[in-house]
Design a protein around this motif. Structure first.
Motif, PDB file in Angstrom:
ATOM      1  N   UNK A 282      -1.628   6.117  -0.218  1.00 50.26           N
ATOM      2  CA  UNK A 282      -0.364   5.576  -0.729  1.00 50.26           C
ATOM      3  C   UNK A 282       0.583   6.688  -1.145  1.00 50.26           C
ATOM      4  N   UNK A 283       0.059   7.728  -1.768  1.00 54.60           N
ATOM      5  CA  UNK A 283       0.895   8.868  -2.161  1.00 54.60           C
ATOM      6  C   UNK A 283       1.564   9.480  -0.934  1.00 54.60           C
ATOM      7  N   UNK A 284       0.780   9.713   0.121  1.00 50.81           N
ATOM      8  CA  UNK A 284       1.325  10.363   1.310  1.00 50.81           C
ATOM      9  C   UNK A 284       2.257   9.449   2.101  1.00 50.81           C
ATOM     10  N   UNK A 285       1.983   8.153   2.089  1.00 51.64           N
ATOM     11  CA  UNK A 285       2.876   7.222   2.787  1.00 51.64           C
ATOM     12  C   UNK A 285       4.249   7.228   2.126  1.00 51.64           C
ATOM     13  N   UNK A 286       4.282   7.208   0.820  1.00 57.38           N
ATOM     14  CA  UNK A 286       5.575   7.231   0.124  1.00 57.38           C
ATOM     15  C   UNK A 286       6.352   8.501   0.463  1.00 57.38           C
ATOM     16  N   UNK A 287       5.677   9.631   0.489  1.00 60.98           N
ATOM     17  CA  UNK A 287       6.348  10.876   0.838  1.00 60.98           C
ATOM     18  C   UNK A 287       6.794  10.876   2.296  1.00 60.98           C
ATOM     19  N   UNK A 288       5.950  10.320   3.171  1.00 63.13           N
ATOM     20  CA  UNK A 288       6.289  10.268   4.596  1.00 63.13           C
ATOM     21  C   UNK A 288       7.513   9.403   4.841  1.00 63.13           C
ATOM     22  N   UNK A 289       7.606   8.267   4.169  1.00 64.50           N
ATOM     23  CA  UNK A 289       8.783   7.413   4.315  1.00 64.50           C
ATOM     24  C   UNK A 289      10.046   8.183   3.922  1.00 64.50           C
ATOM     25  N   UNK A 290       9.934   8.965   2.842  1.00 61.61           N
ATOM     26  CA  UNK A 290      11.087   9.747   2.413  1.00 61.61           C
ATOM     27  C   UNK A 290      11.544  10.743   3.460  1.00 61.61           C
ATOM     28  N   UNK A 291      10.611  11.302   4.225  1.00 64.88           N
ATOM     29  CA  UNK A 291      10.966  12.249   5.287  1.00 64.88           C
ATOM     30  C   UNK A 291      11.729  11.567   6.413  1.00 64.88           C
ATOM     31  N   UNK A 292      11.591  10.258   6.518  1.00 66.07           N
ATOM     32  CA  UNK A 292      12.340   9.474   7.516  1.00 66.07           C
ATOM     33  C   UNK A 292      13.509   8.726   6.880  1.00 66.07           C
ATOM     34  N   UNK A 293      13.852   9.125   5.639  1.00 67.93           N
ATOM     35  CA  UNK A 293      14.966   8.518   4.902  1.00 67.93           C
ATOM     36  C   UNK A 293      14.765   7.016   4.686  1.00 67.93           C
ATOM     37  N   UNK A 294      13.528   6.653   4.395  1.00 76.14           N
ATOM     38  CA  UNK A 294      13.168   5.277   4.075  1.00 76.14           C
ATOM     39  C   UNK A 294      12.480   5.243   2.715  1.00 76.14           C
ATOM     40  N   UNK A 295      12.443   4.071   2.105  1.00 74.30           N
ATOM     41  CA  UNK A 295      11.684   3.857   0.872  1.00 74.30           C
ATOM     42  C   UNK A 295      10.965   2.524   0.983  1.00 74.30           C
ATOM     43  N   UNK A 296      10.115   2.252  -0.003  1.00 79.19           N
ATOM     44  CA  UNK A 296       9.371   0.986   0.019  1.00 79.19           C
ATOM     45  C   UNK A 296      10.295  -0.222   0.014  1.00 79.19           C
ATOM     46  N   UNK A 297      11.437  -0.097  -0.641  1.00 80.62           N
ATOM     47  CA  UNK A 297      12.360  -1.229  -0.708  1.00 80.62           C
ATOM     48  C   UNK A 297      12.960  -1.570   0.650  1.00 80.62           C
ATOM     49  N   UNK A 298      12.865  -0.647   1.600  1.00 84.93           N
ATOM     50  CA  UNK A 298      13.375  -0.905   2.952  1.00 84.93           C
ATOM     51  C   UNK A 298      12.369  -1.685   3.803  1.00 84.93           C
ATOM     52  N   UNK A 299      11.120  -1.774   3.326  1.00 82.69           N
ATOM     53  CA  UNK A 299      10.047  -2.416   4.077  1.00 82.69           C
ATOM     54  C   UNK A 299       9.656  -3.737   3.412  1.00 82.69           C
ATOM     55  N   UNK A 300       8.660  -4.389   4.014  1.00 85.01           N
ATOM     56  CA  UNK A 300       7.943  -5.488   3.361  1.00 85.01           C
ATOM     57  C   UNK A 300       6.528  -4.974   3.089  1.00 85.01           C
ATOM     58  N   UNK A 301       6.378  -4.213   2.001  1.00 81.94           N
ATOM     59  CA  UNK A 301       5.098  -3.526   1.771  1.00 81.94           C
ATOM     60  C   UNK A 301       4.019  -4.463   1.249  1.00 81.94           C
ATOM     61  N   UNK A 302       2.785  -4.177   1.645  1.00 80.47           N
ATOM     62  CA  UNK A 302       1.597  -4.873   1.152  1.00 80.47           C
ATOM     63  C   UNK A 302       0.616  -3.794   0.697  1.00 80.47           C
ATOM     64  N   UNK A 303       0.019  -3.968  -0.473  1.00 79.96           N
ATOM     65  CA  UNK A 303      -0.828  -2.922  -1.049  1.00 79.96           C
ATOM     66  C   UNK A 303      -2.295  -3.356  -0.964  1.00 79.96           C
ATOM     67  N   UNK A 304      -2.864  -3.186   0.221  1.00 77.62           N
ATOM     68  CA  UNK A 304      -4.245  -3.581   0.484  1.00 77.62           C
ATOM     69  C   UNK A 304      -4.941  -2.481   1.282  1.00 77.62           C
ATOM     70  N   UNK A 305      -6.275  -2.480   1.211  1.00 80.90           N
ATOM     71  CA  UNK A 305      -7.074  -1.523   1.967  1.00 80.90           C
ATOM     72  C   UNK A 305      -7.029  -1.849   3.465  1.00 80.90           C
ATOM     73  N   UNK A 306      -7.281  -0.848   4.315  1.00 78.80           N
ATOM     74  CA  UNK A 306      -7.240  -1.080   5.763  1.00 78.80           C
ATOM     75  C   UNK A 306      -8.187  -2.166   6.252  1.00 78.80           C
ATOM     76  N   UNK A 307      -9.354  -2.314   5.606  1.00 84.67           N
ATOM     77  CA  UNK A 307     -10.265  -3.353   6.078  1.00 84.67           C
ATOM     78  C   UNK A 307      -9.694  -4.749   5.866  1.00 84.67           C
ATOM     79  N   UNK A 308      -8.832  -4.912   4.847  1.00 85.16           N
ATOM     80  CA  UNK A 308      -8.154  -6.184   4.642  1.00 85.16           C
ATOM     81  C   UNK A 308      -6.881  -6.280   5.486  1.00 85.16           C
ATOM     82  N   UNK A 309      -6.298  -5.126   5.819  1.00 85.23           N
ATOM     83  CA  UNK A 309      -5.095  -5.127   6.654  1.00 85.23           C
ATOM     84  C   UNK A 309      -5.413  -5.477   8.105  1.00 85.23           C
ATOM     85  N   UNK A 310      -6.593  -5.087   8.579  1.00 87.80           N
ATOM     86  CA  UNK A 310      -6.936  -5.261   9.991  1.00 87.80           C
ATOM     87  C   UNK A 310      -6.821  -6.707  10.469  1.00 87.80           C
TER      88      UNK A 310
END
Length: 350
Positions: free
Chosen positions: A180-208
């Motif tokens: 989550x830390x790195x995703x937030x930083x990565x979005x910033x490198x693309x000039x995006x933030x969480x508010x620009x997405x429809x974020x869900x805060x779940x582990x990959x096994x639940x995301x799959x």
């Protein structure tokens, strides 16, 4: 930690630990040597769909005292047994690096797998830990392997770049994870933030399953490759891996020297070409008050003939856990027991 993860951790990790503990107690009753420092070594890992959990289980297996068998008849056994005398190690599921650092500081576990940058930031109260008390009980034990940022996209979503994520349903992992830390930083490198997405805060096994059902467009996971959640997503042809472009990666690397730019090799996952992405080191960290002889014994078991064979056979990243790389990327103090181990092996320790 969520109730689900507590349940998984107890049923999975502690269930295995109780079996090992029973074996250790039985062996003790049979007169096997048990040191005065015998006991339980809790190793914080991550979710079961990532890499920390299987690697943590392998480390636990290398150090737990067991009766001699096919996997320890490699010249390392003593008195018909192998592992650290009297020690039972248990891999515990967790939310990931941030949660592991906190658990070490709070005395809830003895060792953990933690991303190199998270360990540094936590110890020095920098970046995401700025304004908080330093987590000064963290001590470096060993560099393990490199992890990669996996960006898993649903093919039907028609996403060709992270810059295309505006308005998309994206699983970013749970609070407490290094991902989550790195995703937030990565979005910033693309000039995006969480508010620009429809974020869900779940582990990959639940995301799959949500990705497979078309309810999610993408999920992130920072892990060693291959990792189960990604393998499962790719196997059915539903998903592919998205590359991180060099410009965005270099912007992040300038901000965070613990990152590097590399690639997930071709055919790591089904029909997947080489994928450029960000990398970060995974480290084994211990609590400062863990006895030095315990840490030294753990390292001796890990890098014994039996230990390295178990690691290499148990997971592709286990083969990357090499003694020659053990001090790579260290920025927090070395545990005194680890220092004794490396000096005894002829390593220069600064």
């Amino acid at each position: 930690m969520t109730p689900r993860q507590v349940s998984v951790g107890l049923a999975g990790a502690f269930g295995a630990g109780l079996l090992l503990l029973a074996a250790s107690q039985a062996a003790s009753a049979q007169g096997a040597p048990v040191s005065q420092n015998g006991g339980l070594l809790r190793i914080g890992t991550g979710g079961q769909s990532g890499t920390y959990f299987p690697i943590g289980n392998l480390i636990a297996r290398t150090v737990s005292e067991t009766q001699i068998g096919a996997d320890c008849a490699m010249g390392d056994a003593r008195n018909g047994r192998c592992g650290v005398p009297g020690l039972v190690a248990v891999a515990q599921t967790s939310n990931g690096s941030v949660a592991n650092a906190a658990a070490l500081q709070n005395g809830e576990i003895e060792m953990a797998l933690v991303q190199a940058d998270i360990a540094d930031w936590a110890f020095n109260a920098r970046e995401i830990f700025a304004g908080k008390p330093p987590q000064d009980r963290l001590r470096f034990v060993a560099h393990l392997y490199s992890e990669a940022m996996h960006v898993v996209v649903r093919r039907a979503a028609k996403i060709s770049s992270i810059g295309d994520l505006r308005g998309r349903a994206v699983a970013m992992d749970e609070p407490g994870s290094g991902t989550l830390v790195h995703v937030r930083n990565l979005l910033g490198a693309y000039k995006l933030s969480e508010s620009d997405l429809r974020p869900v805060y779940i582990k990959p096994d639940m995301a799959l399953p949500r990705l497979q059902a078309g309810q999610l467009d993408l999920f992130f996971i920072v892990a060693g490759w291959p990792t189960r959640a990604v393998s499962d997503a790719m196997a059915g042809g539903v998903a592919s891996l998205l590359a991180i472009d060099a410009d965005a990666a270099n912007r992040l690397i300038r901000q965070n020297p613990f990152l590097s730019y590399g690639s997930i090799p071709a055919d790591t996952y089904a029909d997947q070409p080489e994928v450029p992405t960000l990398m970060v080191g995974a480290q084994l960290i211990a609590r400062a008050d863990l006895p030095g002889d315990r840490v030294q014994a753990v390292l001796e078991a890990m890098w014994s003939r039996r230990g390295t064979a178990l690691l290499a056979a148990g997971h592709p990243r286990g083969a990357d856990i090499r003694f020659d790389d053990a001090l790579t990327g260290r920025s927090i103090p070395l545990h005194p027991g680890a220092e004794r181990f490396y000096r005894a092996r002829g390593r220069t320790v600064h």
